[in-house]
Design an enzyme around this catalytic site. Structure first.
Site, PDB file in Angstrom:
ATOM      1  N   THR A   1       0.838  -1.209   0.000  1.00  0.00           N
ATOM      2  CA  THR A   1       0.000   0.000   0.000  1.00  0.00           C
ATOM      3  C   THR A   1       0.873   1.259   0.000  1.00  0.00           C
ATOM      4  O   THR A   1       1.838   1.350   0.769  1.00  0.00           O
ATOM      5  CB  THR A   1      -0.881   0.010   1.271  1.00  0.00           C
TER       6      THR A   1
ATOM      7  N   GLY B   1       7.194   0.608  -1.536  1.00  0.00           N
ATOM      8  CA  GLY B   1       6.311   1.278  -2.486  1.00  0.00           C
ATOM      9  C   GLY B   1       6.372   0.641  -3.853  1.00  0.00           C
ATOM     10  O   GLY B   1       5.554   0.960  -4.725  1.00  0.00           O
TER      11      GLY B   1
ATOM     12  N   HIS C   1       0.903   6.958 -14.103  1.00  0.00           N
ATOM     13  CA  HIS C   1       0.102   5.791 -13.724  1.00  0.00           C
ATOM     14  C   HIS C   1      -1.282   5.883 -14.340  1.00  0.00           C
ATOM     15  O   HIS C   1      -1.698   6.943 -14.805  1.00  0.00           O
ATOM     16  CB  HIS C   1      -0.039   5.699 -12.194  1.00  0.00           C
TER      17      HIS C   1
ATOM     18  N   LYS D   1      -5.484   5.642 -10.024  1.00  0.00           N
ATOM     19  CA  LYS D   1      -4.569   5.784  -8.875  1.00  0.00           C
ATOM     20  C   LYS D   1      -4.981   6.974  -8.014  1.00  0.00           C
ATOM     21  O   LYS D   1      -5.267   8.043  -8.542  1.00  0.00           O
ATOM     22  CB  LYS D   1      -3.119   5.928  -9.355  1.00  0.00           C
TER      23      LYS D   1
ATOM     24  N   GLY E   1       4.326   5.868  -4.602  1.00  0.00           N
ATOM     25  CA  GLY E   1       5.269   5.336  -3.612  1.00  0.00           C
ATOM     26  C   GLY E   1       6.645   5.140  -4.220  1.00  0.00           C
ATOM     27  O   GLY E   1       7.676   5.388  -3.569  1.00  0.00           O
ATOM     28  N   THR E   2       6.668   4.729  -5.466  1.00  0.00           N
ATOM     29  CA  THR E   2       7.945   4.514  -6.160  1.00  0.00           C
ATOM     30  C   THR E   2       8.690   5.834  -6.336  1.00  0.00           C
ATOM     31  O   THR E   2       9.915   5.903  -6.111  1.00  0.00           O
ATOM     32  CB  THR E   2       7.688   3.885  -7.544  1.00  0.00           C
TER      33      THR E   2
HETATM   34  N1  LIG Z   1       4.234  -1.740  -3.725  1.00  0.00           N
HETATM   35  C1  LIG Z   1       3.934  -2.117  -4.968  1.00  0.00           C
HETATM   36  O1  LIG Z   1       4.713  -2.803  -5.657  1.00  0.00           O
HETATM   37  C2  LIG Z   1       2.594  -1.751  -5.515  1.00  0.00           C
HETATM   38  C3  LIG Z   1       1.742  -1.012  -4.745  1.00  0.00           C
HETATM   39  N2  LIG Z   1       0.492  -0.734  -5.179  1.00  0.00           N
HETATM   40  C4  LIG Z   1      -0.376  -0.043  -4.241  1.00  0.00           C
HETATM   41  O2  LIG Z   1      -1.341  -0.968  -3.753  1.00  0.00           O
HETATM   42  C5  LIG Z   1      -2.536  -0.281  -3.406  1.00  0.00           C
HETATM   43  C6  LIG Z   1      -3.730  -0.913  -4.105  1.00  0.00           C
HETATM   44  O3  LIG Z   1      -3.617  -0.747  -5.493  1.00  0.00           O
HETATM   45  P1  LIG Z   1      -4.721  -1.361  -6.493  1.00  0.00           P
HETATM   46  O4  LIG Z   1      -4.813  -2.837  -6.331  1.00  0.00           O
HETATM   47  O5  LIG Z   1      -4.409  -0.794  -7.818  1.00  0.00           O
HETATM   48  O6  LIG Z   1      -6.044  -0.672  -5.918  1.00  0.00           O
HETATM   49  P2  LIG Z   1      -7.562  -1.175  -5.992  1.00  0.00           P
HETATM   50  O7  LIG Z   1      -8.392   0.011  -5.664  1.00  0.00           O
HETATM   51  O8  LIG Z   1      -7.795  -1.896  -7.273  1.00  0.00           O
HETATM   52  O9  LIG Z   1      -7.660  -2.229  -4.792  1.00  0.00           O
HETATM   53  C7  LIG Z   1      -7.695  -1.918  -3.424  1.00  0.00           C
HETATM   54  C8  LIG Z   1      -8.599  -2.935  -2.768  1.00  0.00           C
HETATM   55  O10 LIG Z   1      -8.509  -2.794  -1.350  1.00  0.00           O
HETATM   56  C9  LIG Z   1      -9.808  -3.003  -0.823  1.00  0.00           C
HETATM   57  N3  LIG Z   1      -9.918  -2.474   0.533  1.00  0.00           N
HETATM   58  C10 LIG Z   1      -9.961  -1.176   0.932  1.00  0.00           C
HETATM   59  N4  LIG Z   1     -10.145  -1.102   2.269  1.00  0.00           N
HETATM   60  C11 LIG Z   1     -10.224  -2.390   2.725  1.00  0.00           C
HETATM   61  C12 LIG Z   1     -10.431  -2.979   4.015  1.00  0.00           C
HETATM   62  N5  LIG Z   1     -10.584  -2.242   5.108  1.00  0.00           N
HETATM   63  N6  LIG Z   1     -10.443  -4.335   4.096  1.00  0.00           N
HETATM   64  C13 LIG Z   1     -10.268  -5.122   3.013  1.00  0.00           C
HETATM   65  N7  LIG Z   1     -10.096  -4.608   1.755  1.00  0.00           N
HETATM   66  C14 LIG Z   1     -10.071  -3.260   1.626  1.00  0.00           C
HETATM   67  C15 LIG Z   1     -10.738  -2.304  -1.831  1.00  0.00           C
HETATM   68  O11 LIG Z   1     -12.080  -2.730  -1.692  1.00  0.00           O
HETATM   69  C16 LIG Z   1     -10.090  -2.750  -3.142  1.00  0.00           C
HETATM   70  O12 LIG Z   1     -10.603  -3.992  -3.585  1.00  0.00           O
HETATM   71  C17 LIG Z   1      -2.292   1.189  -3.767  1.00  0.00           C
HETATM   72  O13 LIG Z   1      -1.855   1.876  -2.626  1.00  0.00           O
HETATM   73  C18 LIG Z   1      -1.162   1.098  -4.790  1.00  0.00           C
HETATM   74  O14 LIG Z   1      -0.412   2.268  -4.895  1.00  0.00           O
HETATM   75  C19 LIG Z   1       0.044  -1.140  -6.392  1.00  0.00           C
HETATM   76  C20 LIG Z   1       0.858  -1.860  -7.218  1.00  0.00           C
HETATM   77  C21 LIG Z   1       2.206  -2.218  -6.844  1.00  0.00           C
HETATM   78  O1  LIG Z   2      -1.024   2.306  -7.840  1.00  0.00           O
HETATM   79  C1  LIG Z   2      -0.325   1.630  -8.639  1.00  0.00           C
HETATM   80  O2  LIG Z   2      -0.816   1.085  -9.641  1.00  0.00           O
HETATM   81  C2  LIG Z   2       1.098   1.476  -8.349  1.00  0.00           C
HETATM   82  N1  LIG Z   2       1.530   1.906  -7.197  1.00  0.00           N
HETATM   83  C3  LIG Z   2       2.848   1.831  -6.702  1.00  0.00           C
HETATM   84  C4  LIG Z   2       3.383   3.233  -6.496  1.00  0.00           C
HETATM   85  O3  LIG Z   2       2.655   4.067  -5.920  1.00  0.00           O
HETATM   86  O4  LIG Z   2       4.523   3.495  -6.864  1.00  0.00           O
HETATM   87  C5  LIG Z   2       3.734   0.918  -7.513  1.00  0.00           C
HETATM   88  C6  LIG Z   2       3.470   0.895  -8.985  1.00  0.00           C
HETATM   89  O5  LIG Z   2       4.062   2.000  -9.577  1.00  0.00           O
HETATM   90  C7  LIG Z   2       1.981   0.777  -9.302  1.00  0.00           C
END
Ligand SMILES: NC(=O)C1=CN([C@@H]2O[C@H](COP(=O)(O)OP(=O)(O)OC[C@H]3O[C@@H](n4cnc5c(N)ncnc54)[C@H](O)[C@@H]3O)[C@@H](O)[C@H]2O)C=CC1
Ligand SMILES: O=C(O)C1=N[C@H](C(=O)O)C[C@H](O)C1
Length: 271
Positions: A102, A126, A158, A162, A168-169
């Site tokens: 997250t 991130g 992105h 988003k 985060g990256t």
């Molecule tokens: N660190 C990394 O490599 C990456 C990080 N991310 C981050 O991951 C996060 C999610 O990204 P996406 O999947 O694209 O978002 P998304 O919006 O598609 O999915 C988030 C999910 O979390 C659920 N959620 C929210 N509150 C909740 C709770 N209290 N209990 C259970 N589920 C809950 C939502 O209902 C939704 O299904 C973002 O912060 C994003 O920036 C995304 C891709 C890669």
């Molecule tokens: O929200 C995303 O999709 C992503 N989130 C991460 C970020 O905030 O850097 C990682 C990736 O870039 C995808």
């Protein structure tokens, strides 16, 4: 019964949640033991496989973190800041390895995560990809080699869903550039220019965030001076790479001492 660590995927209907389920299905070292969504979500109470439009998986989507974490060894969490800090407390109580992807976490969230890491293993990054984590190392090195005559700008793009900026990256890359330069990012960061901003302040690290379409994630670190520019770029074209990184972190964290770790630790890139 199997001795593969059981893994809970939180936010299981989300873009990353579904990708994590697919990658767990391919893993012969980890097994999906639970799936979590927020209370009131349409998937709660349904078989996860069917909710995803496929064959039954025998895992019912739950909205009860305490119960699902109690039967698991790891939690893969790509949700939202408020959910993640609640999961950090509960995963620590259950002694699960908590892999946090997250982003958009604020200082108060980070304090709570740090407190939970006294009791359990937390791996937070991130960006979970090898390429980006390597890029943080290269960015630090280049920033250390150049003086403040070189302006540093970080540009990210992105998809249009988003919700946080800078990504985060981008912040990881900014921290790496600041570390290379020997400054504190909080003092040097310049975000969101608009209007009569005045000339660029020497030594600032600038951020710009673009949003559009279905872009998975693109990041550039630009070092610009009189007459030349160095541009370091990473392009993610498939979310599976983040999911694979998260699975690797969940395995790496098993039987490790409690503490807060990042993907550089997992990938052996920390010095
Ligand atoms: N660190 C990394 O490599 C990456 C990080 N991310 C981050 O991951 C996060 C999610 O990204 P996406 O999947 O694209 O978002 P998304 O919006 O598609 O999915 C988030 C999910 O979390 C659920 N959620 C929210 N509150 C909740 C709770 N209290 N209990 C259970 N589920 C809950 C939502 O209902 C939704 O299904 C973002 O912060 C994003 O920036 C995304 C891709 C890669
Ligand atoms: O929200 C995303 O999709 C992503 N989130 C991460 C970020 O905030 O850097 C990682 C990736 O870039 C995808």
């Amino acid at each position: 019964m199997t001795d593969q660590p059981g893994v809970v995927v939180t936010g299981v209907s989300g873009r990353m949640g579904q990708m994590l389920v697919r990658e767990l299905g391919r893993s012969d070292r980890l097994r999906l033991s639970g799936a979590l969504e927020r209370p009131g979500h349409a998937w709660v109470g349904r078989d996860l496989g069917e909710a995803m439009g496929g064959a039954p998986l025998g895992v019912t989507v739950s909205d009860d973190p305490l119960d699902t974490f109690a039967r698991a060894q790891a939690v893969l969490d790509f949700t939202a800041p408020e959910a993640t800090v609640e999961f950090a407390d509960l995963a620590a109580q259950a002694r699960c390895v908590h892999v946090i992807g997250t982003t958009g976490l604020q200082p108060a969230h980070l304090d709570r995560i740090r407190a939970a890491a006294h009791h359990a293993v937390i791996v937070r990054a991130g960006n979970m990809s090898l390429g980006v984590n390597l890029l943080t190392r290269i960015t630090r090195q280049v920033a250390a080699a150049l003086d403040a005559d070189w302006d540093i700008e970080i540009v990210e793009m992105h998809h249009n869903r988003k919700v946080d900026a800078p990504s985060g990256t981008a912040l990881m890359l900014g921290e790496a550039a600041a570390a290379g330069r020997g400054v504190d990012l909080a003092d040097a960061s310049d975000r969101g220019r608009d209007g009569l901003t005045g000339a660029r302040r020497r030594g600032d690290i600038g951020f710009a965030a673009l949003r559009g379409g279905d872009v998975v994630g693109e990041h550039e670190v630009i070092f610009a001076t009189e007459g030349e520019r160095i541009v370091l770029k990473h392009i993610a074209s498939d979310r599976a790479l983040f999911a694979r990184g998260a699975l690797r972190a969940a395995l790496w964290g098993q039987d490790r001492a409690p503490g807060e770790y990042d993907m550089l630790d997992v990938l052996g890139l920390n010095d």
